[in-house]
Scaffold this motif. Structure first.
Motif, short mmCIF file in Angstrom:
data_model
loop_
_atom_site.label_atom_id
_atom_site.label_comp_id
_atom_site.label_asym_id
_atom_site.label_seq_id
_atom_site.Cartn_x
_atom_site.Cartn_y
_atom_site.Cartn_z
N ILE A 1 0.85 -1.20 0.00
CA ILE A 1 0.00 0.00 0.00
C ILE A 1 0.88 1.24 0.00
O ILE A 1 1.80 1.36 0.81
N ASN A 2 0.60 2.19 -0.91
CA ASN A 2 1.42 3.40 -0.95
C ASN A 2 0.95 4.44 0.07
O ASN A 2 -0.05 4.25 0.75
N THR A 3 1.69 5.53 0.16
CA THR A 3 1.44 6.52 1.21
C THR A 3 0.19 7.37 0.97
O THR A 3 -0.15 8.19 1.82
N ALA A 4 -0.49 7.17 -0.14
CA ALA A 4 -1.78 7.85 -0.33
C ALA A 4 -2.86 7.22 0.54
O ALA A 4 -3.83 7.88 0.92
N HIS A 5 -2.68 5.93 0.86
CA HIS A 5 -3.72 5.18 1.57
C HIS A 5 -3.22 4.51 2.84
O HIS A 5 -4.00 3.89 3.55
N ALA A 6 -1.93 4.62 3.13
CA ALA A 6 -1.31 3.80 4.17
C ALA A 6 -1.71 4.21 5.58
O ALA A 6 -2.08 5.35 5.84
N HIS A 7 -1.63 3.25 6.48
CA HIS A 7 -1.81 3.51 7.91
C HIS A 7 -0.58 4.22 8.46
O HIS A 7 -0.69 5.14 9.27
N VAL A 8 0.61 3.81 8.01
CA VAL A 8 1.87 4.46 8.40
C VAL A 8 2.33 5.33 7.25
O VAL A 8 2.72 4.82 6.20
N ARG A 9 2.26 6.65 7.44
CA ARG A 9 2.65 7.58 6.37
C ARG A 9 3.85 8.44 6.74
O ARG A 9 4.36 9.20 5.92
N GLU A 10 4.26 8.37 7.98
CA GLU A 10 5.41 9.12 8.46
C GLU A 10 5.98 8.41 9.68
O GLU A 10 5.42 7.43 10.17
N LEU A 11 7.10 8.93 10.16
CA LEU A 11 7.64 8.45 11.42
C LEU A 11 6.79 8.94 12.58
O LEU A 11 6.08 9.95 12.47
N SER A 12 6.88 8.26 13.71
CA SER A 12 6.06 8.63 14.87
C SER A 12 6.34 10.05 15.36
O SER A 12 5.48 10.67 15.99
#
Length: 482
Positions: free
Chosen positions: A99-110
């Protein structure tokens, strides 16, 4: 961490445990009767912050990478392969989930969530390891996971892996002589390791020993080994023997000041030594496959998680590309990528087929003879690997985003057009067919293409309350959040 056992071992005991096959390996998957045509093994080797131009097969001149270059020579080089994004955590999530960052649950570091809470791989997310385990594979990760920041839903053993040895979080992985390491769910104290003094066992040496043990233990059944090294990410340190080939070359000095990272005093020779040490690891892995007689039926992939972060200019780290880690230019997201599989990949192959991390899950599934459990953003690149280019399906577009100090950045590649949206700055458009270095913004010249890419950015991206397209400050301060 109430569910974790705490163990303490000495340095000598630790080395014995690493080097003795089977001592630290506890695999849950029982050995199954082999079919007549055994499924291929898959080894995915990933460097950390290694730039497109920092390997010989992509033009590196200063740093020696003979084993990596040999792997590429005996297989296929992807000239246009992309990471999940321009920083480690979400890039690795894209690799694992498809899954790419358009739809992801993890889109960045915490460090960059809107709430300040840690972000882990979700309990309902299906990984490459989960899929391959379903297909009868033994599965292991040895190295940096980075998707279990809060010890809740992101544990490797809950996401398809039978065995884990390494770093759970990305900040743990910032030190090469860690005070502890994770073995499955156990936190093992390395009492002889002193991170600030570089004493004890160099973690990536241990990863390689563990990987060789794993290959030996699983040579008679199909296995998936995910091997995400932390070299050459900060901190810039390596054992002395890896620096020596570079110390008499008259290179300019790059003094390093220890802070959050306990760097060695001189950066350039240390960094080169780190990359060459990684190259040595690759050589040992390849030699072991031949020794065990499974070389021909093993797909080995070598790549990096994002663009370079160290002295881009001196090492020409991005090669002909613009930008580096944390940027949406090609140098931030286009990465070195080579794959070797003697029984299937023609040696000396080179492809311009664009692909990205989220394509790995459907590729692995096709290799294993199964279909992905869920719909994913990826498309299998197995036809390209095997030379069946007429059967290769193509993406309509690729999407990336990252949001750190400079505010939200988004990018889409659509054919050879590349659009970049920067926070409160003019939109940028590049024609990669004629300008792979992204030197000339042609957004004003082709407004209809720019508008189409902007519209696609808006329509493809789903909202996530933790990752709004607003500028934020790091929750970790400036002590090495990436």
């Amino acid at each position: 961490m109430k569910n974790n056992k705490l163990k303490q071992i000495s340095g000598s005991t630790f080395l014995l445990m690493v080097m003795t096959a089977g001592v630290m390996l506890s695999f849950k998957t029982p050995e199954k009767k082999l079919p007549q045509q055994r499924k291929p093994n898959i080894i995915y080797i990933m460097a950390d912050d290694l730039g497109y131009g920092e390997v010989g097969f992509n033009g590196q001149k200063k740093i020696n990478t003979p084993n990596i270059d040999q792997l590429a020579k005996e297989g296929i080089i992807f000239k246009q392969h992309y990471a999940g994004t321009a920083v480690c955590g979400p890039s690795r999530a894209a690799l694992m989930t498809g899954i790419n960052t358009a739809h992801a649950h993890v889109r960045e570091l915490s460090a960059w969530t809107a709430s300040g809470k840690s972000i882990d791989l979700g309990s309902d997310e299906i990984t490459v390891a989960s899929e391959l385990k379903r297909a009868g594979y033994a599965t292991a990760i040895i190295g940096k996971w980075g998707l279990d920041e809060s010890n809740t839903t992101g544990n490797t053993l809950d996401h398809g892996f039978d065995y884990f040895y390494g770093y759970k979080t990305h900040t743990e992985a910032h030190h090469y002589y860690p005070p502890y390491i994770w073995v499955n769910r156990d936190k093992v104290i390395l009492k002889d390791n002193v991170p600030a003094e570089h004493k004890g066992t160099y973690s990536n040496d241990a990863f390689t020993a563990q990987a060789i043990n794993y290959i030996q233990q699983n040579k008679n059944k199909p296995f998936f080994l995910y091997l995400p090294y932390t070299i050459p990410h900060n901190e810039i340190t390596v054992p002395e023997d890896s620096k020596r080939p570079y110390e008499s070359l008259g290179w300019p000095k790059k003094p390093m000041k220890p802070a959050h990272y306990y760097h060695d005093p001189e950066g350039n020779t240390t960094f080169a030594g780190m990359v060459s040490r990684l190259d040595g690891y690759v050589g040992r892995i390849m030699a072991e496959l031949k020794k065990q007689g499974i070389d021909d039926n093993t797909l080995v992939i070598f790549t990096s998680d994002n663009g370079p972060a160290f002295n881009n200019e001196f090492f020409d780290a991005s090669g002909p590309l613009r930008g580096s880690k944390l940027t949406m230019y090609e140098g931030g997201i286009r990465i070195p990528f080579a794959a070797r599989w003697p029984s299937k990949i023609k040696a000396g192959s080179v492809t311009q087929q664009p692909a990205a991390f989220w394509d790995f899950l459907p590729t692995a599934c096709e290799i294993a003879g199964i279909k992905p459990t869920k719909n994913v953003d990826g498309i299998s690149y197995l036809p390209t690997l095997t030379g069946n280019v007429k059967a290769q399906k193509n993406h309509d577009f690729f999407y990336w985003e990252v949001n750190e100090t400079q505010g939200p950045l988004q990018a889409i590649r659509m054919g050879n057009w590349k659009g970049i949206a920067k926070y409160e700055q003019p939109f940028e458009l590049y024609d990669l067919a004629t300008d792979m270095g992204e030197t000339t913004n042609v957004a004003n010249k082709y407004p209809e293409i720019a508008a189409k890419i902007k519209a696609t950015m808006a329509s493809t991206r789903t909202d996530n309350p933790e990752f709004p397209l607003t500028k934020r400050e790091s929750h970790y301060g400036n002590d090495g959040s990436n």
